[in-house]
Motif scaffolding. Structure first.
Motif, short mmCIF file in Angstrom:
data_model
loop_
_atom_site.label_atom_id
_atom_site.label_comp_id
_atom_site.label_asym_id
_atom_site.label_seq_id
_atom_site.Cartn_x
_atom_site.Cartn_y
_atom_site.Cartn_z
N THR A 169 -15.53 -17.63 -13.31
CA THR A 169 -16.11 -16.87 -14.40
C THR A 169 -15.94 -15.38 -14.23
OG1 THR A 169 -18.24 -16.90 -13.23
CG2 THR A 169 -17.87 -18.60 -14.89
N VAL A 189 -22.21 -12.90 -22.80
CA VAL A 189 -21.25 -13.76 -23.47
C VAL A 189 -20.72 -13.10 -24.74
CG1 VAL A 189 -22.22 -15.91 -22.58
CG2 VAL A 189 -23.18 -14.91 -24.65
N ASP A 221 -25.29 -14.51 -15.38
CA ASP A 221 -24.49 -13.62 -16.22
C ASP A 221 -24.39 -14.26 -17.60
OD1 ASP A 221 -22.84 -11.87 -17.45
OD2 ASP A 221 -21.13 -12.12 -16.11
N ALA A 272 -24.85 -15.16 -10.47
CA ALA A 272 -24.02 -14.29 -11.33
C ALA A 272 -22.87 -13.71 -10.51
CB ALA A 272 -24.87 -13.18 -11.93
N SER A 291 -19.92 -13.07 -11.36
CA SER A 291 -19.11 -12.10 -12.09
C SER A 291 -19.74 -10.71 -12.14
CB SER A 291 -18.85 -12.60 -13.52
OG SER A 291 -20.02 -13.14 -14.08
N ARG A 345 -21.60 -22.97 -17.33
CA ARG A 345 -21.39 -22.94 -15.88
C ARG A 345 -22.68 -22.67 -15.09
NH1 ARG A 345 -15.78 -22.07 -14.86
NH2 ARG A 345 -16.21 -22.12 -12.63
N ARG A 367 -19.84 -19.27 -19.86
CA ARG A 367 -20.77 -18.78 -18.83
C ARG A 367 -22.10 -19.52 -18.88
NH1 ARG A 367 -19.37 -12.24 -18.71
NH2 ARG A 367 -17.68 -12.45 -17.19
#
Length: 374
Positions: free
Chosen positions: A374, A24, A21, A145, A147, A39, A36
């Motif tokens: 996140t 940003v 993901d 991902a 999120s 991470r 992000r």
């Protein structure tokens, strides 16, 4: 754990399609928050160090199936390279000959970023043909991902059925932390849910009342519940058409034995602007020309007292308009208390969501919770 991780994949020389993901925030054409990217970097580096040809995929914004230049991931490639500490090549498309040629040029240990998946409408419709076109670019699939994992899109759901698949390290961390907080938590468990609207969090609230012992609702969302209970909220943000839904959630919490907490006081002002003259009033005394913009000090103290006796916290959403001081006071007070209890070892604290991360950073406690999602 019940799911595959990088430990279950042999990636040396393999083309690894990594769903990240990278959606940003941007300011003046540059990435303004690299959280992000930072991470996902460990997963990218672990794969590259193991000899994988790392092919990174992501969406960016909402281009609705069209090529929108300002939503190109090219603007993110340099920032991603800084996060991983190695060059990141860029492909002008995510499927088709352009992508295929770019992937063919990637050597073991190298990283390639594909163009915005959502430039193709088939991504969000989870089109099977589009998923197969993506699958043709890789030998295995890694989803990091978290999120976006709730969306059944081609790159998050369809692709996982077509290639050997596993969770990346960030996905693994997210699932383990949230599992510890919600599947087998140390009780009592308290959830704090804020943000603007309940319409975006109906399923979340319905699930939480069955999992937690205390549910505190703040932010604009609380106004909808107060209105459903017959309390005037003036001209505050409120989803009046969801009053019945709010009452159903209140009833569900009572059936589940979950204590539902709403603010008892608030900071109000005629409009939402930085530096507005805020007035502290009791809930129920809100004038027709006033907006509830933050929980009041009595509400924050009431919640903090509960937190002191709880052992697990799940937090999603600020409890006030924290971007506009002085309406950051409630969120800041709770954040400081959570950080102190976490440091004392009495509270396992998990928080997440874009606005929540921004609010915790604003309060200066982003790195003082047990886990920030996140």
């Amino acid at each position: 754990m019940g799911f595959r991780t990088l430990d279950d994949l042999s990636v040396d020389g393999q083309r690894v399609l990594l769903r990240a993901d990278l959606n940003v925030p941007m300011k003046d054409g540059a990435v303004s928050d690299t959280t992000r990217l930072d991470r996902v970097a460990p997963t990218i580096n672990e794969l590259a160090d193991a000899g994988a040809r790392v092919i990174v995929m992501s969406h960016f914004g909402r281009p609705k199936g069209k090529r929108v230049p300002e939503m190109s991931l090219r603007t993110v490639a340099d920032a991603l390279a800084l996060a991983v500490g190695k060059p990141v090549a860029f492909a002008e498309d995510c499927v088709g000959p352009t992508a295929e040629h770019a992937v063919a040029a990637v050597k073991p240990g190298e990283v390639l970023l594909l163009e915005n998946l959502r430039f193709h409408g088939e991504e969000e419709s989870n089109d099977g043909g589009f998923a197969k076109s993506l699958a043709a670019l890789g030998d295995c699939y890694v989803n990091d991902a978290f999120s976006t994992a709730h969306r059944a899109h081609a790159s998050t759901e369809g692709l996982a059925h077509l290639l050997p698949a596993a969770a990346g390290r960030l996905m693994q961390q997210e699932l383990e932390a949230l599992g510890q907080a919600l599947d087998n938590p140390v009780r009592p468990v308290v959830a704090v849910v804020g943000g603007a609207k309940i319409s975006t969090k109906l399923e979340l609230l319905g699930n939480l009342v069955r999992k937690v012992d205390i549910l505190f609702i703040g932010g604009g969302m609380a106004n909808t519940f107060l209105n459903a209970k017959g309390v005037s909220v003036g001209k505050s943000l409120c989803e009046h058409d969801l009053a019945d839904t709010a009452r159903d959630i209140l009833a569900a919490s009572e059936r589940a034995g979950c204590e539902m907490m709403l603010p008892s006081d608030a900071l109000v002002a005629p409009e939402l602007t930085a530096g507005s003259a805020a007035q502290k009033i009791a809930i129920g005394a809100v004038g027709e020309d006033q907006m509830i913009l933050d929980i009041g000090p009595a509400s924050a103290a009431m919640l903090n007292d509960k937190l002191a006796s709880c052992r697990t916290l799940v937090w999603n959403g600020p409890v006030g308009a924290f971007e506009f001081p002085p309406f950051d006071q409630g969120t800041n007070a709770i954040a400081q208390s959570v950080a102190e209890l976490t440091a004392a070892g009495t509270l396992m604290s998990v928080a997440g969501g874009g606005d929540t991360v921004a609010a915790l950073r604003h309060a200066g406690v982003l790195d003082r919770l047990s886990y920030v999602s996140t």
